[in-house]
Write a protein that holds these residues in place. Structure first.
Motif, PDB file in Angstrom:
ATOM      1  N   ASP A  57      17.394 -42.840  30.671  1.00 33.91           N
ATOM      2  CA  ASP A  57      17.272 -42.625  31.772  1.00 33.91           C
ATOM      3  C   ASP A  57      17.152 -43.773  32.695  1.00 33.91           C
ATOM      4  N   GLU A  58      16.389 -44.926  32.089  1.00 31.52           N
ATOM      5  CA  GLU A  58      16.196 -46.100  32.635  1.00 31.52           C
ATOM      6  C   GLU A  58      17.423 -47.012  33.065  1.00 31.52           C
ATOM      7  N   SER A  99      25.672 -48.533  36.560  1.00 28.85           N
ATOM      8  CA  SER A  99      25.831 -48.262  35.227  1.00 28.85           C
ATOM      9  C   SER A  99      26.576 -47.165  34.838  1.00 28.85           C
ATOM     10  N   GLN A 100      26.218 -45.965  35.844  1.00 27.36           N
ATOM     11  CA  GLN A 100      27.076 -44.721  35.133  1.00 27.36           C
ATOM     12  C   GLN A 100      28.464 -44.844  35.787  1.00 27.36           C
ATOM     13  N   SER A 101      28.907 -45.460  36.799  1.00 34.72           N
ATOM     14  CA  SER A 101      30.356 -45.648  37.087  1.00 34.72           C
ATOM     15  C   SER A 101      30.869 -46.521  36.273  1.00 34.72           C
ATOM     16  N   TYR A 102      30.233 -47.713  35.717  1.00 35.72           N
ATOM     17  CA  TYR A 102      30.893 -48.681  34.448  1.00 35.72           C
ATOM     18  C   TYR A 102      31.234 -47.691  33.335  1.00 35.72           C
ATOM     19  N   GLY A 106      13.857 -38.709  26.949  1.00 39.05           N
ATOM     20  CA  GLY A 106      14.447 -39.428  28.289  1.00 39.05           C
ATOM     21  C   GLY A 106      15.913 -40.147  28.023  1.00 39.05           C
ATOM     22  N   GLN A 107      16.690 -39.597  27.324  1.00 41.40           N
ATOM     23  CA  GLN A 107      18.206 -39.616  27.094  1.00 41.40           C
ATOM     24  C   GLN A 107      18.866 -38.806  27.617  1.00 41.40           C
ATOM     25  N   ARG A 108      20.246 -39.030  27.699  1.00 36.24           N
ATOM     26  CA  ARG A 108      21.161 -38.035  28.097  1.00 36.24           C
ATOM     27  C   ARG A 108      22.543 -38.556  27.417  1.00 36.24           C
ATOM     28  N   THR A 109      23.458 -37.774  27.337  1.00 36.25           N
ATOM     29  CA  THR A 109      24.869 -37.992  26.760  1.00 36.25           C
ATOM     30  C   THR A 109      25.872 -37.690  27.918  1.00 36.25           C
TER      31      THR A 109
END
Length: 442
Positions: A255-256, A264-267, A416-419
């Motif tokens: 999440d962090e 970061s998500q677009s990358y 606190g993670q996701r895929t």
């Protein structure tokens, strides 16, 4: 003389003009139909008159505008570099105009740089000071050093080499230097997408690609004598099926990382999408057909083969073109060659050393026997391909485009993670394998 502001304005205007044309020309399936562009847009953006124009005319004008855009970008880069050089020069002059160093006055030393002693050494070497000390240091004493300028004294004082000298102020005992990371990043080297641009694409709403193939075609047409029998023709159609496969990839992320690092998500999304397209690009050529793989051109049953033998490499590809025309009854459109093999062709010379494919100072044609060459290293060096890459003989069917999704796997929610995952469903069909030929032994 063009200023940086003017160059940037010109670049922006050209970019906007081309952008308007491409926006109007883009179709719902992601292709470009330049006949859709309004006459007013052609006139305003490309400087073409209001009459109707063919697609070729529009494309030629777009290429001219694109060349102008490249020149404008080059001008902007050159002017930016020049302004940066001017700024650096100004900074250096400021440094030179700093405090004068000892011996900087030419009037006091024409032959050598005058060395200025530390202030403590100057006092202890002064005779008046030594006499005063011998008398028991009564009252006070005044010393004058008229031969030195105040600026010299100040410059020497900055060296921290004076009476009562203290510890030097350094990065470890003062301010640590602040370093700001450069924007962006250096990309890792990877194989680019090389074949997708030449493979025709189509859409399908099914889990497979059923189609009919004419497997028997015997014409009975012949001359008939008066009262004679007509020849009988024979045609047989057989249903065939292409396979839709799924290509996917994923990456776990905290999440962090998503919340604290901009873009970061677009990358991640762009990298996942590129990975899928890169894999698809390779499967089109070398997929082995074993489930769940695609069956690529190399492993398609029925494509023709032309061995090099003792022939020069260009001859192999021309013979492959002939096979496609005579046996495949198709018109070849492209060569697919590994960059290492193309290097051998590009460097071919005559007996007296003249380069056949153009002077080394020029880019040289990326063509062989009139057909464009696609440099692709999805397959190893030593094998190339010639094919009729048009919808009648090959199509890449899209069941679903690239879809990016975010979810939780296992205990990721409590950690606190996701895929982030991405996938697509595609299928390649070579309707007439004989319209393609592999060139071996290069």
């Amino acid at each position: 003389m063009t200023t940086l502001t003017a160059a940037r304005d010109k670049f922006a205007a050209l970019q906007a003009s081309l952008g308007t044309v491409f926006t109007e020309a883009k179709t719902s399936d992601g292709q470009y139909d330049f006949q859709k562009v309004a006459k007013e847009t052609l006139q305003a953006s490309l400087g073409m008159d209001a009459k109707a124009h063919s697609t070729i005319d529009v494309v030629k004008r777009i290429n001219e505008k694109n060349a102008e855009l490249d020149e404008a970008a080059t001008a902007v880069e050159a002017l930016e570099a020049a302004e940066k050089a001017a700024s650096s020069h100004s900074d250096r002059e400021k440094a030179v105009r700093g405090l004068p160093m000892p011996g900087g006055d030419k009037a006091r030393s024409d032959s050598a740089v005058q060395q200025l002693k530390a202030l403590g050494d100057m006092v202890s070497d002064e005779k008046a000071y030594r006499d005063w000390v011998e008398r028991g240091a009564p009252d006070g004493i005044t010393l004058q050093f008229d031969e030195y300028l105040p600026s010299d004294m100040l410059a020497k004082g900055l060296s921290i080499n004076t009476i009562g000298s203290k510890a030097a102020m350094t990065t470890s005992a003062g301010w640590a230097p602040e370093s700001v990371r450069l924007p962006g990043f250096v990309e890792a080297a990877t194989r680019p997408v090389q074949l997708l641009d030449i493979v025709p694409m189509a859409r399908t709403g099914q889990a497979a690609i059923p189609y009919m193939e004419e497997t028997t075609r015997n014409h009975g047409a012949a001359e008939v004598a008066e009262g004679g029998d007509y020849g009988e023709a024979e045609f047989v159609l057989t249903e065939k099926n292409g396979t839709i496969v799924k290509i996917g990839t994923s990456i776990p992320v905290t999440d962090e990382q998503l919340e604290d690092v901009d873009q970061s998500q677009s990358y991640i999304n762009s990298r996942l999408v590129f990975g899928i397209r890169q894999r698809l690009d390779g499967q089109i050529l070398v997929g082995n057909g074993t489930t769940p793989n695609m069956r690529g051109l190399k492993n398609t049953v029925g494509i023709q083969t032309q061995a090099k033998g003792a022939d020069p490499v260009p001859d192999v590809f021309y013979k492959a073109m002939t096979k496609i025309r005579v046996t495949g009854r198709a018109i070849p459109t492209h060569h697919v060659i590994n960059p290492t093999d193309w290097q051998g062709v590009r460097l071919m010379r005559t007996a007296d050393g003249v380069y056949i494919w153009g002077n080394p100072s020029e880019a040289g044609p990326e063509r062989l026997w009139g057909l464009p060459v696609v440099q692709c290293d999805a397959d190893a060096a030593g094998t190339g391909y010639v094919g009729a890459f048009n919808p009648a003989f090959v199509s890449l069917f899209e069941r679903r485009g690239v879809d990016v999704q975010v979810g939780f796997v296992g205990s990721q929610f409590t950690k606190g993670q996701r895929t982030i995952r991405a996938d697509t469903r595609m299928g390649i069909v070579f309707f007439r394998p004989a319209a393609f030929c592999s060139c071996t032994g290069l």
